[in-house]
Design an enzyme around this catalytic site. Structure first.
Site: not given
Ligand code: AMP
Length: 610
Positions: A8, A70, A171, A193
Site C-alpha cells: 500500500d 503521491k 485501494e 477510504d
C-alpha cells in the site's frame, strides 16, 4: 510457493504485507512499526533517508524532505494540483523536461516516480528482511480515482525500484478483498477510504463464490487528511498574524513545525474534545524577541473549520450510488479505510449518510496492504482457497477528441476492466496520408477540460479520395487500469501498436537510467548493513580481548611461546582495526575468525589460571 508482496503505497504512510499459510500478514519494519512514513530526505552529507528516519529530521531539514509525493505523481507542471503544492510544500518543486514536475533535493533533481521508487524499495527491503529471500514481485495499490498517467507513473516507480509490479489494484477494492477474504459471504458493500491525500469510494458486490465485483467508484485525488491539517495551519497562521502582524508561512522551518503541530492536534481531537497547540520560539519579531504560539483548539471548532471537506465526501458518495443504480439501504456494510476515518465527525457523517454503523472489524491502516497481498497470492497460487476473481472498473471515461474540440466517449466510466473498444476512422481529406488521434480521460463534453493521456499519429496512408482509407483503432484498458491503443489499416492489414505514453511521464530511457541508480543504491545499502554488522561483531571481540590482555600477559609472559602468542594477538587486533577503518568487509569477515580464535584462546588461558 513463490511469494508476492502487497504494497500500500500511501500518500503519508506505506505498508507491506504477504500471505503466509493462507493468511495475509502485515510485515513490521526493524523498528517494529507496521506502517512506514512515505517520506524521503537527503541529508547535508548527501545521504538518503527513507521512512521514520526521514520523518524524524523533517523539521530541521524541511527543504530537503519530501512527503506526499503521491499527490504529484503523474501530474503536469501546469495542473492546479501542482500549483497548490507549490504554494504549500516546504520542498522545492521544479518543472520537468516533459511538462511534468520534479523535486530538487540538495543539488539533484528527482522525478516523482524516482521518489516513490525509494519508498517502494524500502518496503521491498522490509519484506526481504522478514522473509529472508528476495521478493521481486509485488501488487501495488493506487487510489481508485487515479487516471492513466498516475497509474503509469506508479508502474514506472515499481520498475525503478527493481520490482515486477504484476498488478496494480485500487485501494478500496483491496480493502474489500481483505474484508471478504475467506468469509464466504454474499454482500453489497461500500468502501469509504479517506487517507492522508485522497478520498475514494467504491461500491462492490462480494459473492460467496469468490467474485469481488466493483460496481462503481468515484473519488477526489486532492482531498484528504492534509487538507484538514491545512485548515488548522491557516487558523493558526491567521491568529498569529492578527496578534503579531507576522506571516508564519514565510518561514519554512516554522511552516514545517506548524504542519506537525496541526496534524498532531487533529489526531488528538479524535480522542479528546480540546487540545492545545504549543510552539515555543516559533519565530523572532522585528525587534528580535522570540515569539511563541499557543492556542487551544476544540473539537467543535475543528469540525467547523473542516465541515465542508467532510460534506464533499458525502456528495461523492451520493454520485457513486447514483452511478451504481443503488439506494442507500441496499448497501449492507460500510468499510472504513484510511487514517482520517478515525475522526469522529467523519464516522458520524458516514453513519448518517448510509444510515448504518460502519463495520468495525478492519484495521484502517493495514487493510489495503492486506488486500494487495491477497491479490498477489491469488495471481500465483492456484489452490482452491486462493481461488478468487477480482473485477474492477475504470474510474474515468476514455475517449478521443473530435472536430470542434469535443470529447467523444469510447469507454464509459465504471466499465469493468479489462475492456476494449474498436472504432473505425476514415480519412477526412483527399490524399490524406496521416491521421492524428488525441486520447483523453475525463467526464467533460469538452476535450480540453479532460486529461490528455497522449496523442498518436498513424502515418504512411495511401493517397486516396476522402473516406476511402479506413483504419480500425482499438482502445484497450488492462486489469491495471492502464490504457493502450492499437491501430489496423483495413486496406493493407498493417498493424500499428501504440502505448499511450502519458505526456507527463518518463521516457523508457529515463526509467532505465533511474533503475540503475536505484539498484546501485540497493546494493550500497545492503553493503552498509553488512559492514555495520561485521564492524560491531569485530569491535565486541576486540573489546573482550583487550580486557583480557593484562591477565593473559601475567599468566603467559614468562615463556617465549607465551610472548609470541601475545604478539600475534596484538597483530590480529591491529589488523582488524585497520580493516574497520578501511571498511573492508570481506577482509574483516575473515579477520573475525582470527579474532574469535584469539578470544577463545585468551579465555582458555584465563580460565586455566583461575
Ligand atoms: P493514510 O493515508 O490512510 O495513512 O492516512 C493518513 C492520514 O490519517 C493522515 O492525514 C493522518 O493525519 C490521519 N490520521 C491518522 N490517525 C488519525 C486520528 N487518530 N485522527 C484523525 N486523523 C488521523
Amino acid at each position: 510457493m513463490e511469494k508476492v508482496i502487497g504494497i500500500d503505497l500511501g500518500t503519508f504512510n506505506s505498508c507491506v504485507s504477504v500471505v503466509e499459510g493462507g493468511t495475509p500478514v502485515v510485515i513490521a519494519n526493524r523498528g517494529g512499526y507496521k506502517v512506514t512514513p512515505s517520506m524521503v530526505a537527503v541529508t547535508e552529507a548527501g545521504k538518503r533517508l527513507v521512512g521514520h528516519i526521514a520523518k524524524r529530521q523533517a523539521v530541521t531539514n524541511a527543504e530537503n524532505t519530501v512527503y506526499a509525493a503521491k499527490r504529484l505523481i503523474g501530474r503536469k507542471w501546469d495542473s492546479p494540483q501542482v500549483k497548490n503544492a507549490l504554494a504549500t510544500a516546504p520542498y522545492h518543486i521544479v518543472e520537468g523536461p516533459h511538462g511534468d514536475c520534479r523535486l530538487e533535493l540538495r543539488d539533484k533533481v528527482y522525478s516523482i516516480p524516482e521518489v516513490s521508487a525509494m519508498i517502494l524499495q524500502e518496503m521491498k527491503m522490509i519484506a526481504e528482511d522478514y522473509l529472508g529471500v528476495e521478493v521481486p514481485k509485488a501488487v501495488v495499490t493506487v487510489p481508485a480515482y487515479f487516471n492513466d498517467g498516475q497509474r503509469q507513473a506508479t508502474k514506472d516507480a515499481g520498475a525503478i525500484a527493481g520490482l515486477d509490479v504484476i498488478r496494480i489494484i485500487n485501494e478500496p477494492t483491496a480493502a474489500a478483498l481483505a474484508y471478504g477474504f475467506g468469509k464466504n459471504i454474499d454482500r453489497t458493500v461500500a468502501v469509504y477510504d479517506l487517507g492522508g491525500g485522497t478520498f475514494d469510494i467504491s461500491v462492490l458486490e462480494i459473492s460467496s463464490t469468490g467474485v469481488f465485483k466493483v460496481i462503481s467508484t468515484a473519488g477526489d485525488t486532492f482531498l484528504g487528511g492534509e487538507d484538514f491539517d491545512q485548515r488548522i495551519i491557516d487558523w493558526l497562521v491567521q491568529g498569529f498574524q492578527e496578534e503579531h502582524d507576522i506571516d508564519l508561512r514565510q518561514d519554512r522551518m516554522a511552516l514545517q513545525r506548524l504542519k506537525d503541530a496541526a496534524e498532531k492536534a487533529k489526531c488528538e481531537l479524535s480522542a479528546v474534545i480540546e487540545t492545545e497547540v504549543n510552539l515555543p520560539f516559533i519565530i523572532s519579531s522585528a525587534r528580535n524577541d522570540a515569539l511563541h504560539l499557543q492556542r487551544v483548539l476544540t473539537r467543535a471548532q475543528f469540525e467547523d473549520l473542516t465541515g465542508d471537506l467532510v460534506q464533499r465526501t458525502a456528495q461523492i458518495c451520493e454520485m457513486t450510488l447514483d452511478e451504481a443504480g443503488l439506494e442507500k439501504d441496499e448497501i449492507e456494510d460500510v468499510i472504513l479505510v484510511g487514517g482520517m476515518t478515525r475522526m469522529p465527525q467523519v464516522q458520524r457523517s458516514v453513519s448518517e449518510f448510509f444510515e448504518r454503523e460502519p463495520c468495525k472489524g478492519v484495521h484502517p491502516d493495514e487493510v489495503v496492504a492486506l488486500g494487495a497481498s491477497i491479490q498477489g497470492a491469488a495471481l500465483v497460487d492456484d489452490s482452491p482457497e486462493m481461488d478468487m476473481v477480482l473485477l474492477d472498473v475504470t474510474p474515468h471515461t476514455l475517449g478521443i477528441m473530435v472536430v470542434g474540440g469535443y470529447f467523444e466517449e469510447l469507454i464509459h466510466q465504471n466499465t469493468t476492466v479489462p475492456t476494449s473498444r474498436t472504432q473505425t476512422f476514415t480519412t477526412v481529406r483527399d490524399n490524406q496520408t496521416a491521421v492524428k488521434i488525441l486520447v483523453l480521460q475525463g467526464e467533460s463534453r469538452r476535450a480540453d477540460e479532460n486529461e490528455l493521456l497522449g496523442e498518436f499519429v498513424l502515418t504512411g496512408l495511401r493517397k486516396a479520395k476522402t473516406g476511402e482509407v479506413e483504419l480500425d483503432v482499438t482502445f484497450e484498458i488492462n486489469a491495471d487500469g492502464i490504457v493502450s491503443v492499437h491501430a489496423k489499416n483495413l486496406e493493407t492489414g498493417d498493424e500499428q501498436s501504440i502505448t499511450v505514453t502519458a505526456t507527463s511521464g518518463l521516457t523508457k530511457d529515463e526509467v532505465e537510467e533511474m533503475m540503475e541508480d536505484a539498484h546501485d543504491y540497493a546494493v550500497g545499502r545492503r553493503e552498509d548493513e553488512e559492514t555495520e554488522k561485521a564492524r560491531q561483531e569485530a569491535e565486541t571481540l576486540i573489546d573482550e580481548i583487550e580486557k583480557l590482555f593484562p591477565e593473559v600477559e601475567q599468566v603467559v609472559a614468562g615463556s617465549d611461546f607465551g610472548r609470541d602468542a601475545i604478539d600475534k594477538a596484538r597483530t590480529v587486533v591491529e589488523r582488524a582495526r585497520t580493516l574497520i577503518e578501511r571498511g573492508d568487509v570481506p577482509g574483516l569477515k575473515e579477520q573475525i575468525d582470527a579474532l574469535a580464535r584469539t578470544q577463545r584462546m585468551f579465555k582458555g588461558v584465563v580460565g586455566k589460571s583461575g
